[in-house]
Scaffold this motif. Structure first.
Motif, mmCIF file in Angstrom:
data_model
loop_
_atom_site.group_PDB
_atom_site.id
_atom_site.type_symbol
_atom_site.label_atom_id
_atom_site.label_comp_id
_atom_site.label_asym_id
_atom_site.label_seq_id
_atom_site.Cartn_x
_atom_site.Cartn_y
_atom_site.Cartn_z
ATOM 1 N N PHE A 48 0.835 -1.193 0.000
ATOM 2 C CA PHE A 48 0.000 0.000 0.000
ATOM 3 C C PHE A 48 0.873 1.248 0.000
ATOM 4 N N SER A 49 0.339 2.309 -0.558
ATOM 5 C CA SER A 49 0.993 3.607 -0.411
ATOM 6 C C SER A 49 -0.044 4.719 -0.557
ATOM 7 N N THR A 50 0.189 5.821 0.132
ATOM 8 C CA THR A 50 -0.642 7.016 -0.003
ATOM 9 C C THR A 50 0.280 8.219 -0.157
ATOM 10 N N GLY A 51 -0.263 9.283 -0.706
ATOM 11 C CA GLY A 51 0.543 10.485 -0.846
ATOM 12 C C GLY A 51 -0.329 11.687 -1.128
ATOM 13 N N ILE A 52 0.229 12.851 -0.884
ATOM 14 C CA ILE A 52 -0.453 14.096 -1.203
ATOM 15 C C ILE A 52 0.587 15.043 -1.773
ATOM 16 N N SER A 53 0.267 15.646 -2.905
ATOM 17 C CA SER A 53 1.264 16.446 -3.607
ATOM 18 C C SER A 53 1.605 17.736 -2.866
ATOM 19 N N LYS A 54 0.617 18.333 -2.172
ATOM 20 C CA LYS A 54 0.844 19.541 -1.370
ATOM 21 C C LYS A 54 0.008 19.441 -0.114
ATOM 22 N N ASP A 55 0.598 19.710 1.026
ATOM 23 C CA ASP A 55 -0.216 19.720 2.242
ATOM 24 C C ASP A 55 -0.704 21.120 2.597
ATOM 25 N N ILE A 56 -0.114 22.150 1.985
ATOM 26 C CA ILE A 56 -0.609 23.524 2.132
ATOM 27 C C ILE A 56 -1.031 24.011 0.750
ATOM 28 N N ILE A 57 -2.297 24.399 0.609
ATOM 29 C CA ILE A 57 -2.744 24.919 -0.684
ATOM 30 C C ILE A 57 -3.360 26.307 -0.489
ATOM 31 N N HIS A 58 -2.875 27.222 -1.290
ATOM 32 C CA HIS A 58 -3.344 28.596 -1.236
ATOM 33 C C HIS A 58 -4.503 28.785 -2.219
ATOM 34 N N THR A 59 -5.039 29.986 -2.257
ATOM 35 C CA THR A 59 -6.181 30.287 -3.124
ATOM 36 C C THR A 59 -5.883 29.915 -4.575
ATOM 37 N N ASN A 60 -6.830 29.181 -5.173
ATOM 38 C CA ASN A 60 -6.754 28.749 -6.569
ATOM 39 C C ASN A 60 -5.649 27.739 -6.833
ATOM 40 N N GLU A 61 -5.049 27.192 -5.780
ATOM 41 C CA GLU A 61 -4.070 26.129 -5.952
ATOM 42 C C GLU A 61 -4.753 24.768 -5.801
ATOM 43 N N LYS A 62 -4.036 23.719 -6.262
ATOM 44 C CA LYS A 62 -4.583 22.369 -6.243
ATOM 45 C C LYS A 62 -3.595 21.403 -5.617
ATOM 46 N N SER A 63 -4.114 20.411 -4.905
ATOM 47 C CA SER A 63 -3.313 19.312 -4.394
ATOM 48 C C SER A 63 -3.968 18.006 -4.827
ATOM 49 N N VAL A 64 -3.170 16.946 -4.930
ATOM 50 C CA VAL A 64 -3.693 15.644 -5.352
ATOM 51 C C VAL A 64 -3.419 14.616 -4.269
ATOM 52 N N PHE A 65 -4.475 13.993 -3.761
ATOM 53 C CA PHE A 65 -4.351 12.889 -2.816
ATOM 54 C C PHE A 65 -4.428 11.582 -3.593
ATOM 55 N N SER A 66 -3.558 10.614 -3.261
ATOM 56 C CA SER A 66 -3.566 9.347 -3.989
ATOM 57 C C SER A 66 -3.425 8.174 -3.033
ATOM 58 N N PHE A 67 -4.024 7.069 -3.442
ATOM 59 C CA PHE A 67 -3.904 5.788 -2.731
ATOM 60 C C PHE A 67 -3.622 4.715 -3.776
ATOM 61 N N SER A 68 -2.679 3.827 -3.487
ATOM 62 C CA SER A 68 -2.377 2.767 -4.448
ATOM 63 C C SER A 68 -2.122 1.443 -3.744
ATOM 64 N N LEU A 69 -2.382 0.372 -4.473
ATOM 65 C CA LEU A 69 -2.053 -0.982 -4.040
ATOM 66 C C LEU A 69 -1.422 -1.695 -5.221
ATOM 67 N N VAL A 70 -0.255 -2.287 -5.014
ATOM 68 C CA VAL A 70 0.423 -3.027 -6.077
ATOM 69 C C VAL A 70 0.751 -4.428 -5.580
ATOM 70 N N TRP A 71 0.616 -5.391 -6.483
ATOM 71 C CA TRP A 71 0.966 -6.779 -6.164
ATOM 72 C C TRP A 71 1.584 -7.402 -7.405
ATOM 73 N N PRO A 72 2.889 -7.204 -7.621
ATOM 74 C CA PRO A 72 3.542 -7.750 -8.809
ATOM 75 C C PRO A 72 3.456 -9.276 -8.835
ATOM 76 N N TYR A 73 3.544 -9.816 -10.035
ATOM 77 C CA TYR A 73 3.513 -11.267 -10.187
ATOM 78 C C TYR A 73 4.638 -11.923 -9.410
ATOM 79 N N GLU A 74 5.806 -11.298 -9.437
ATOM 80 C CA GLU A 74 6.923 -11.782 -8.633
ATOM 81 C C GLU A 74 7.389 -10.653 -7.733
#
Length: 250
Positions: free
Chosen positions: A141-167
Protein backbone atom coordinates in the motif's frame (compact mmCIF):
# COMPACT_ATOMS: atom_id res chain seq x y z
CA UNK A 1 -14.69 2.53 -5.24
CA UNK A 2 -14.37 5.48 -2.95
CA UNK A 3 -17.40 7.09 -1.36
CA UNK A 4 -18.23 9.57 1.36
CA UNK A 5 -19.94 8.42 4.55
CA UNK A 6 -22.38 11.06 5.67
CA UNK A 7 -22.22 12.00 9.32
CA UNK A 8 -23.32 14.74 11.63
CA UNK A 9 -20.29 16.87 10.88
CA UNK A 10 -20.99 16.66 7.15
CA UNK A 11 -24.58 17.72 7.78
CA UNK A 12 -23.36 20.78 9.65
CA UNK A 13 -21.05 21.63 6.77
CA UNK A 14 -23.91 21.39 4.30
CA UNK A 15 -25.95 23.80 6.41
CA UNK A 16 -23.34 26.51 5.90
CA UNK A 17 -23.38 25.79 2.17
CA UNK A 18 -19.83 24.60 1.66
CA UNK A 19 -19.32 23.12 -1.81
CA UNK A 20 -17.83 19.92 -0.44
CA UNK A 21 -19.92 16.98 -1.57
CA UNK A 22 -17.64 14.23 -2.89
CA UNK A 23 -19.27 11.76 -5.21
CA UNK A 24 -18.30 8.31 -6.28
CA UNK A 25 -14.50 8.37 -6.49
CA UNK A 26 -13.84 5.21 -8.44
CA UNK A 27 -15.54 2.42 -10.31
CA UNK A 28 -14.51 -1.17 -9.91
CA UNK A 29 -14.50 -2.73 -13.34
CA UNK A 30 -14.66 -6.48 -13.49
CA UNK A 31 -13.14 -8.21 -16.45
CA UNK A 32 -12.35 -11.84 -17.03
CA UNK A 33 -8.83 -13.09 -17.37
CA UNK A 34 -6.63 -16.06 -16.68
CA UNK A 35 -3.43 -15.99 -14.72
CA UNK A 36 -1.05 -18.86 -14.17
CA UNK A 37 0.21 -17.98 -10.76
CA UNK A 38 -1.23 -21.24 -9.40
CA UNK A 39 -1.78 -23.98 -11.94
CA UNK A 40 -5.20 -24.71 -10.47
CA UNK A 41 -6.41 -21.10 -10.75
CA UNK A 42 -8.18 -19.94 -13.87
CA UNK A 43 -10.89 -17.54 -15.03
CA UNK A 44 -10.55 -15.25 -12.04
CA UNK A 45 -12.29 -11.88 -11.86
CA UNK A 46 -9.70 -9.17 -12.16
CA UNK A 47 -9.99 -5.54 -11.45
CA UNK A 48 -10.31 -2.17 -11.44
CA UNK A 49 -9.66 1.50 -12.13
CA UNK A 50 -9.56 4.76 -10.22
CA UNK A 51 -10.97 8.10 -11.28
CA UNK A 52 -10.02 11.65 -10.39
CA UNK A 53 -12.74 13.89 -8.95
CA UNK A 54 -12.66 17.44 -7.69
CA UNK A 55 -13.05 18.69 -4.15
CA UNK A 56 -13.42 22.46 -3.76
CA UNK A 57 -12.56 24.00 -0.41
CA UNK A 58 -14.21 27.23 0.75
CA UNK A 59 -14.31 27.65 4.52
CA UNK A 60 -17.11 30.24 4.41
CA UNK A 61 -16.94 31.05 8.13
CA UNK A 62 -15.68 27.64 9.28
CA UNK A 63 -12.01 26.94 10.05
CA UNK A 64 -12.12 23.16 9.56
CA UNK A 65 -13.69 20.78 7.07
CA UNK A 66 -13.60 17.00 7.30
CA UNK A 67 -15.14 14.14 5.37
CA UNK A 68 -15.03 10.40 5.78
CA UNK A 69 -14.23 8.21 2.80
CA UNK A 70 -14.14 4.53 1.94
CA UNK A 71 -11.82 3.02 -0.65
CA UNK A 72 -13.03 -0.41 -1.71
CA UNK A 73 -11.13 -2.95 -3.82
CA UNK A 74 -13.22 -5.95 -4.75
CA UNK A 75 -10.56 -8.51 -5.62
CA UNK A 76 -6.77 -8.74 -5.46
CA UNK A 77 -4.20 -11.33 -6.57
CA UNK A 78 -0.51 -11.58 -7.56
CA UNK A 79 0.12 -10.02 -10.95
CA UNK A 80 -2.97 -7.80 -10.84
CA UNK A 81 -2.92 -4.39 -12.50
CA UNK A 82 -1.78 -1.66 -10.12
CA UNK A 83 -4.72 -0.05 -8.35
CA UNK A 84 -4.49 3.75 -8.16
CA UNK A 85 -7.17 6.06 -6.77
CA UNK A 86 -6.69 9.81 -6.59
CA UNK A 87 -8.58 13.06 -6.46
CA UNK A 88 -7.92 16.76 -6.79
CA UNK A 89 -8.34 19.13 -3.85
CA UNK A 90 -8.76 22.71 -5.04
CA UNK A 91 -8.83 25.75 -2.80
CA UNK A 92 -11.58 27.97 -4.17
CA UNK A 93 -11.76 30.19 -1.09
CA UNK A 94 -9.76 33.17 0.10
CA UNK A 95 -8.00 31.46 3.04
CA UNK A 96 -5.10 29.02 2.70
CA UNK A 97 -5.75 25.42 3.76
CA UNK A 98 -3.68 22.67 5.36
CA UNK A 99 -4.64 19.14 4.24
CA UNK A 100 -4.20 16.14 6.53
CA UNK A 101 -5.44 12.55 6.51
CA UNK A 102 -6.46 10.39 9.45
CA UNK A 103 -6.74 6.64 8.95
CA UNK A 104 -9.65 4.99 10.75
CA UNK A 105 -9.33 1.33 9.78
CA UNK A 106 -8.59 -1.12 7.02
CA UNK A 107 -10.13 -4.53 6.36
CA UNK A 108 -7.85 -7.01 4.59
CA UNK A 109 -9.70 -10.26 3.98
CA UNK A 110 -10.80 -11.35 7.47
CA UNK A 111 -8.43 -9.02 9.32
CA UNK A 112 -9.33 -5.53 10.57
CA UNK A 113 -6.69 -3.03 11.70
CA UNK A 114 -7.36 0.27 13.44
CA UNK A 115 -5.20 3.08 14.75
CA UNK A 116 -3.95 2.01 18.19
CA UNK A 117 -3.90 -1.72 17.39
CA UNK A 118 -0.69 -3.68 17.80
CA UNK A 119 0.95 -5.32 14.79
CA UNK A 120 4.18 -7.29 15.11
CA UNK A 121 4.93 -5.67 18.47
CA UNK A 122 4.36 -2.08 17.27
CA UNK A 123 1.39 0.24 17.76
CA UNK A 124 -0.29 1.39 14.56
CA UNK A 125 -0.49 5.15 14.02
CA UNK A 126 -0.98 7.46 11.02
CA UNK A 127 2.74 7.57 10.32
CA UNK A 128 3.60 3.85 10.40
CA UNK A 129 0.24 2.33 9.42
CA UNK A 130 1.03 1.22 5.87
CA UNK A 131 4.71 0.66 6.59
CA UNK A 132 3.83 -2.04 9.13
CA UNK A 133 1.16 -3.58 6.88
CA UNK A 134 3.64 -3.72 4.01
CA UNK A 135 5.98 -5.79 6.16
CA UNK A 136 3.27 -8.40 6.69
CA UNK A 137 1.66 -8.72 3.25
CA UNK A 138 3.07 -9.45 -0.22
CA UNK A 139 0.97 -6.66 -1.74
CA UNK A 140 2.00 -3.11 -0.91
CA UNK A 141 0.00 0.00 0.00
CA UNK A 142 0.99 3.61 -0.41
CA UNK A 143 -0.64 7.02 0.00
CA UNK A 144 0.54 10.48 -0.85
CA UNK A 145 -0.45 14.10 -1.20
CA UNK A 146 1.26 16.45 -3.61
CA UNK A 147 0.84 19.54 -1.37
CA UNK A 148 -0.22 19.72 2.24
CA UNK A 149 -0.61 23.52 2.13
CA UNK A 150 -2.74 24.92 -0.68
CA UNK A 151 -3.34 28.60 -1.24
CA UNK A 152 -6.18 30.29 -3.12
CA UNK A 153 -6.75 28.75 -6.57
CA UNK A 154 -4.07 26.13 -5.95
CA UNK A 155 -4.58 22.37 -6.24
CA UNK A 156 -3.31 19.31 -4.39
CA UNK A 157 -3.69 15.64 -5.35
CA UNK A 158 -4.35 12.89 -2.82
CA UNK A 159 -3.57 9.35 -3.99
CA UNK A 160 -3.90 5.79 -2.73
CA UNK A 161 -2.38 2.77 -4.45
CA UNK A 162 -2.05 -0.98 -4.04
CA UNK A 163 0.42 -3.03 -6.08
CA UNK A 164 0.97 -6.78 -6.16
CA UNK A 165 3.54 -7.75 -8.81
CA UNK A 166 3.51 -11.27 -10.19
CA UNK A 167 6.92 -11.78 -8.63
CA UNK A 168 8.02 -9.92 -5.53
CA UNK A 169 11.35 -9.83 -3.82
CA UNK A 170 12.58 -9.49 -0.28
CA UNK A 171 15.87 -8.29 1.12
CA UNK A 172 18.25 -11.08 1.98
CA UNK A 173 17.78 -11.81 5.71
CA UNK A 174 20.65 -10.94 8.02
CA UNK A 175 22.98 -13.82 8.73
CA UNK A 176 22.21 -15.63 5.46
CA UNK A 177 24.95 -17.85 4.03
CA UNK A 178 25.74 -18.45 0.36
CA UNK A 179 23.63 -21.20 -1.18
CA UNK A 180 24.59 -22.24 -4.70
CA UNK A 181 21.06 -23.64 -5.24
CA UNK A 182 19.41 -20.25 -4.75
CA UNK A 183 18.84 -17.46 -7.25
CA UNK A 184 20.05 -14.06 -6.11
CA UNK A 185 19.05 -10.67 -7.52
CA UNK A 186 20.21 -7.07 -7.24
CA UNK A 187 17.98 -4.01 -7.44
CA UNK A 188 18.98 -1.95 -10.46
CA UNK A 189 16.92 1.17 -11.26
CA UNK A 190 13.83 -0.43 -9.75
CA UNK A 191 14.30 -3.64 -11.76
CA UNK A 192 15.65 -6.85 -10.30
CA UNK A 193 18.54 -8.44 -12.20
CA UNK A 194 19.77 -11.96 -11.57
CA UNK A 195 23.44 -12.11 -10.66
CA UNK A 196 25.98 -14.92 -10.59
CA UNK A 197 27.68 -15.19 -7.22
CA UNK A 198 30.23 -17.31 -5.45
CA UNK A 199 30.93 -17.40 -1.73
CA UNK A 200 33.37 -14.48 -1.97
CA UNK A 201 31.25 -12.16 -4.12
CA UNK A 202 28.22 -13.09 -2.03
CA UNK A 203 29.81 -11.50 1.03
CA UNK A 204 30.87 -8.44 -0.96
CA UNK A 205 27.33 -7.79 -2.25
CA UNK A 206 25.40 -8.93 0.78
CA UNK A 207 23.82 -5.54 1.49
CA UNK A 208 22.26 -5.35 -1.97
CA UNK A 209 21.04 -8.92 -2.54
CA UNK A 210 17.37 -9.91 -2.86
CA UNK A 211 15.61 -13.25 -3.25
CA UNK A 212 12.25 -14.16 -4.73
CA UNK A 213 9.36 -13.98 -2.31
CA UNK A 214 7.44 -16.92 -3.81
CA UNK A 215 6.55 -18.49 -0.47
CA UNK A 216 4.92 -15.28 0.79
CA UNK A 217 3.10 -14.71 -2.51
CA UNK A 218 1.79 -18.26 -2.45
CA UNK A 219 0.55 -17.94 1.12
CA UNK A 220 -1.27 -14.62 0.64
CA UNK A 221 -2.39 -15.54 -2.83
CA UNK A 222 -4.10 -18.61 -1.42
CA UNK A 223 -5.69 -16.48 1.29
CA UNK A 224 -6.95 -13.99 -1.29
CA UNK A 225 -8.42 -16.74 -3.48
CA UNK A 226 -10.07 -18.64 -0.60
CA UNK A 227 -11.54 -15.44 0.86
CA UNK A 228 -13.13 -14.48 -2.46
CA UNK A 229 -14.54 -17.94 -3.00
CA UNK A 230 -16.17 -17.92 0.43
CA UNK A 231 -17.17 -14.22 0.36
CA UNK A 232 -17.93 -13.24 -3.25
CA UNK A 233 -19.88 -10.13 -2.22
CA UNK A 234 -17.39 -8.81 0.34
CA UNK A 235 -14.47 -6.64 -0.87
CA UNK A 236 -10.97 -7.94 -0.32
CA UNK A 237 -9.82 -4.49 0.84
CA UNK A 238 -11.78 -1.69 2.50
CA UNK A 239 -9.98 1.40 3.79
CA UNK A 240 -11.75 4.04 5.90
CA UNK A 241 -10.08 7.40 6.32
CA UNK A 242 -10.81 11.06 7.00
CA UNK A 243 -9.58 13.92 4.83
CA UNK A 244 -9.23 17.19 6.75
CA UNK A 245 -8.89 20.74 5.48
CA UNK A 246 -7.94 23.27 8.18
CA UNK A 247 -7.63 26.99 7.66
CA UNK A 248 -3.93 27.80 7.51
CA UNK A 249 -2.47 31.13 8.65
CA UNK A 250 1.20 31.74 7.83
Amino acid sequence: MMKMKKNKKNKKINEIKLPLIPVLLSTIMLIYGTYAWFTYFSDVDSTMTGHVIGWNIDFDGSTNIENEYEIIINNIYPGMDDYVNEFNITNSGEASAKITTDIKSISIFDDIYEIGDELNGEILNNENFFELLNKKYSFKFSTGISKDIIHTNEKSVFSFSLVWPYETYIKLPDGSLFDKEKEYFVLNEENYTKIELNSATFEENKDNIYILNDENDTFWGSKAYDFKQLNPDIPSIKLELIINATQYIE
